[in-house]
Design a protein around this motif. Structure first.
Motif, PDB file in Angstrom:
ATOM      1  N   GLU A 194       0.854  -1.198   0.000  1.00 14.39           N
ATOM      2  CA  GLU A 194       0.000   0.000   0.000  1.00 14.39           C
ATOM      3  C   GLU A 194       0.880   1.235   0.000  1.00 14.39           C
ATOM      4  N   ALA A 195       0.599   2.181  -0.873  1.00  9.82           N
ATOM      5  CA  ALA A 195       1.366   3.420  -0.951  1.00  9.82           C
ATOM      6  C   ALA A 195       0.595   4.550  -0.282  1.00  9.82           C
ATOM      7  N   VAL A 196       1.239   5.226   0.665  1.00  8.18           N
ATOM      8  CA  VAL A 196       0.672   6.390   1.342  1.00  8.18           C
ATOM      9  C   VAL A 196       1.621   7.553   1.110  1.00  8.18           C
ATOM     10  N   THR A 197       1.069   8.703   0.761  1.00  9.57           N
ATOM     11  CA  THR A 197       1.892   9.877   0.473  1.00  9.57           C
ATOM     12  C   THR A 197       1.910  10.827   1.662  1.00  9.57           C
ATOM     13  N   ALA A 198       3.132  11.190   2.073  1.00 13.50           N
ATOM     14  CA  ALA A 198       3.293  12.181   3.138  1.00 13.50           C
ATOM     15  C   ALA A 198       4.704  12.738   3.059  1.00 13.50           C
ATOM     16  N   ASP A 199       4.835  14.029   3.220  1.00 17.02           N
ATOM     17  CA  ASP A 199       6.130  14.694   3.202  1.00 17.02           C
ATOM     18  C   ASP A 199       6.589  14.899   4.640  1.00 17.02           C
ATOM     19  N   ARG A 200       7.595  14.117   5.054  1.00 13.07           N
ATOM     20  CA  ARG A 200       8.035  14.159   6.446  1.00 13.07           C
ATOM     21  C   ARG A 200       8.699  15.472   6.821  1.00 13.07           C
ATOM     22  N   SER A 201       9.043  16.288   5.850  1.00 13.52           N
ATOM     23  CA  SER A 201       9.613  17.594   6.169  1.00 13.52           C
ATOM     24  C   SER A 201       8.550  18.564   6.673  1.00 13.52           C
ATOM     25  N   ARG A 202       7.275  18.187   6.520  1.00 17.81           N
ATOM     26  CA  ARG A 202       6.175  19.015   7.002  1.00 17.81           C
ATOM     27  C   ARG A 202       5.673  18.465   8.329  1.00 17.81           C
ATOM     28  N   PRO A 203       5.890  19.151   9.435  1.00 18.10           N
ATOM     29  CA  PRO A 203       5.435  18.663  10.733  1.00 18.10           C
ATOM     30  C   PRO A 203       3.951  18.312  10.711  1.00 18.10           C
ATOM     31  N   GLY A 204       3.631  17.143  11.233  1.00 19.05           N
ATOM     32  CA  GLY A 204       2.245  16.708  11.308  1.00 19.05           C
ATOM     33  C   GLY A 204       1.753  15.946  10.097  1.00 19.05           C
ATOM     34  N   ALA A 205       2.506  15.976   8.998  1.00 18.40           N
ATOM     35  CA  ALA A 205       2.037  15.314   7.777  1.00 18.40           C
ATOM     36  C   ALA A 205       1.937  13.802   7.958  1.00 18.40           C
ATOM     37  N   LEU A 206       2.909  13.219   8.624  1.00 17.05           N
ATOM     38  CA  LEU A 206       2.892  11.770   8.823  1.00 17.05           C
ATOM     39  C   LEU A 206       1.756  11.361   9.745  1.00 17.05           C
ATOM     40  N   ALA A 207       1.556  12.110  10.810  1.00 18.26           N
ATOM     41  CA  ALA A 207       0.460  11.804  11.742  1.00 18.26           C
ATOM     42  C   ALA A 207      -0.883  11.861  11.033  1.00 18.26           C
ATOM     43  N   ALA A 208      -1.064  12.848  10.172  1.00 22.18           N
ATOM     44  CA  ALA A 208      -2.324  12.970   9.442  1.00 22.18           C
ATOM     45  C   ALA A 208      -2.507  11.808   8.468  1.00 22.18           C
ATOM     46  N   ALA A 209      -1.448  11.411   7.806  1.00 15.90           N
ATOM     47  CA  ALA A 209      -1.544  10.340   6.808  1.00 15.90           C
ATOM     48  C   ALA A 209      -1.821   8.990   7.436  1.00 15.90           C
ATOM     49  N   LEU A 210      -1.366   8.793   8.686  1.00 14.43           N
ATOM     50  CA  LEU A 210      -1.511   7.490   9.348  1.00 14.43           C
ATOM     51  C   LEU A 210      -2.458   7.563  10.538  1.00 14.43           C
ATOM     52  N   HIS A 211      -3.321   8.529  10.553  1.00 14.37           N
ATOM     53  CA  HIS A 211      -4.197   8.774  11.705  1.00 14.37           C
ATOM     54  C   HIS A 211      -4.951   7.520  12.127  1.00 14.37           C
ATOM     55  N   GLY A 212      -4.765   7.119  13.390  1.00 16.29           N
ATOM     56  CA  GLY A 212      -5.512   6.008  13.963  1.00 16.29           C
ATOM     57  C   GLY A 212      -5.032   4.628  13.583  1.00 16.29           C
TER      58      GLY A 212
END
Length: 334
Positions: free
Chosen positions: A43-61
């Protein structure tokens, strides 16, 4: 297992994703989406780790049994990932680097030897490129974050020289390609230099197996100790053309011709000054005992050659000598 790979599209992280899929695990890969796709089945999920909070939003829950992070040079990225998944992961692997050690002249060192002082902030990219200690210090800070937040579920793998399919750095691939093309090939006359490498697919498979088994602690992620002479000879035997001739060139001649070491343009890759021999002479007894199983070097050589040829003939390399540069060295040798 539900496996999360932070990356999954390039070299080691892609190999980890492929190894996890081959082992029957469900795999999610998080990347910016600019370096290609993960292996089929992930599964491919897109998130830019240089943006604070982007990873948390992409993997929420979401919850994962195992996480593998190969963040190259940013302790803030690592801390952000650990915070984003707080309470929702089982095992955590962080891929660090042998550059983490403070004294790279020490031969036969173990993971107990001192590391560099940690660099907790985001390093400047240009400085990182110029100074390997900056890269190593960022890795040390990342290791500390993983141990603090993952505790007894943390596995730190200090990666060594990785070779084979997917390698973009040309350090080992240069030799596989050059030997396969045959003729008179300049090689360094350094019979005493140690050398260690690991096939990226072997390292990836071991990382996945450690996650499944719950292996923790710190290991050097590289293969058995050898010498550069033996590595080059075995590579030549595996892929070399019939008319191949290895021409040993002494250090003074290489220095006079401005030939660099380890990597980069106008270099003989994998050659190192003696004060850095500890990088490629690690005591990996505990790593091998923990299950890392290196394949024959000939298999790695053939994989490196196939990958190199797939990138296209005549491309500009990141390491090694051009044909003209090699001819100049041979002429200087007389």
């Amino acid at each position: 297992m539900q496996v999360l790979v932070l990356g999954g599209t390039v070299f080691l992280s892609r190999a980890v994703a492929a190894a996890a899929l081959a082992a029957g695990h469900a795999v999610t890969c998080v990347s910016r989406g600019v370096s290609g796709a993960p292996p089929g089945g992930a599964e491919a999920v897109t998130a830019d780790r240089s943006r604070p909070g982007a990873l948390a939003a992409a993997l929420h829950g979401r919850t994962f049994d195992a996480v593998v992070d190969v963040a190259t040079m940013s302790a803030p990225w690592v801390r952000d990932a650990l915070d984003a998944l707080h309470g929702r992961f089982g095992h955590w692997t962080f891929v660090s680097s042998i550059n983490a050690y403070a004294d790279l002249s020490l031969r036969g060192g173990t993971v107990a030897q001192p590391t560099l002082a940690p660099l907790h902030d985001q390093p400047d990219q240009d400085l990182t490129n110029r100074d390997p200690d900056v890269y190593g210090a960022a890795k040390v800070a990342s290791e500390q974050a993983v141990r603090e937040r993952a505790g007894d579920r943390a596995h730190v793998v200090r990666g060594g020289l990785m070779c084979g399919h997917g390698d973009l750095y040309d350090r080992y691939g240069y030799w596989a390609d050059r030997f396969a093309r045959g003729g008179r090939v300049v090689v360094p006359d350094v019979p005493a230099q140690p050398m260690q490498l690991v096939d990226v697919d072997d390292l990836a498979a071991w990382i996945v197996a450690c996650a499944a088994d719950g292996t923790t602690g710190t290991h050097d992620g590289t293969g058995p100790r050898s010498t550069l002479d033996r590595v080059l000879a075995a590579t030549a035997a595996a892929v070399g053309a019939d008319d191949l001739e290895l021409v040993r060139v002494p250090e003074p001649t290489l220095a006079e011709q401005g030939v660099g070491s380890w990597a980069g343009p106008r270099s003989l890759p994998l050659r190192l000054p003696e004060q850095l021999w500890g990088m490629v002479d690690r005591d990996v007894t505990t790593t091998l005992a923990a299950g890392l199983t290196p394949r024959p070097l000939a298999d790695t050589a053939r994989a490196a050659l196939a990958w190199d040829r797939g990138l296209g003939a005549g491309r500009e390399r990141r390491a090694g000598l051009t044909d003209a540069e090699e001819r100049a060295v041979l002429q200087a040798l007389g």
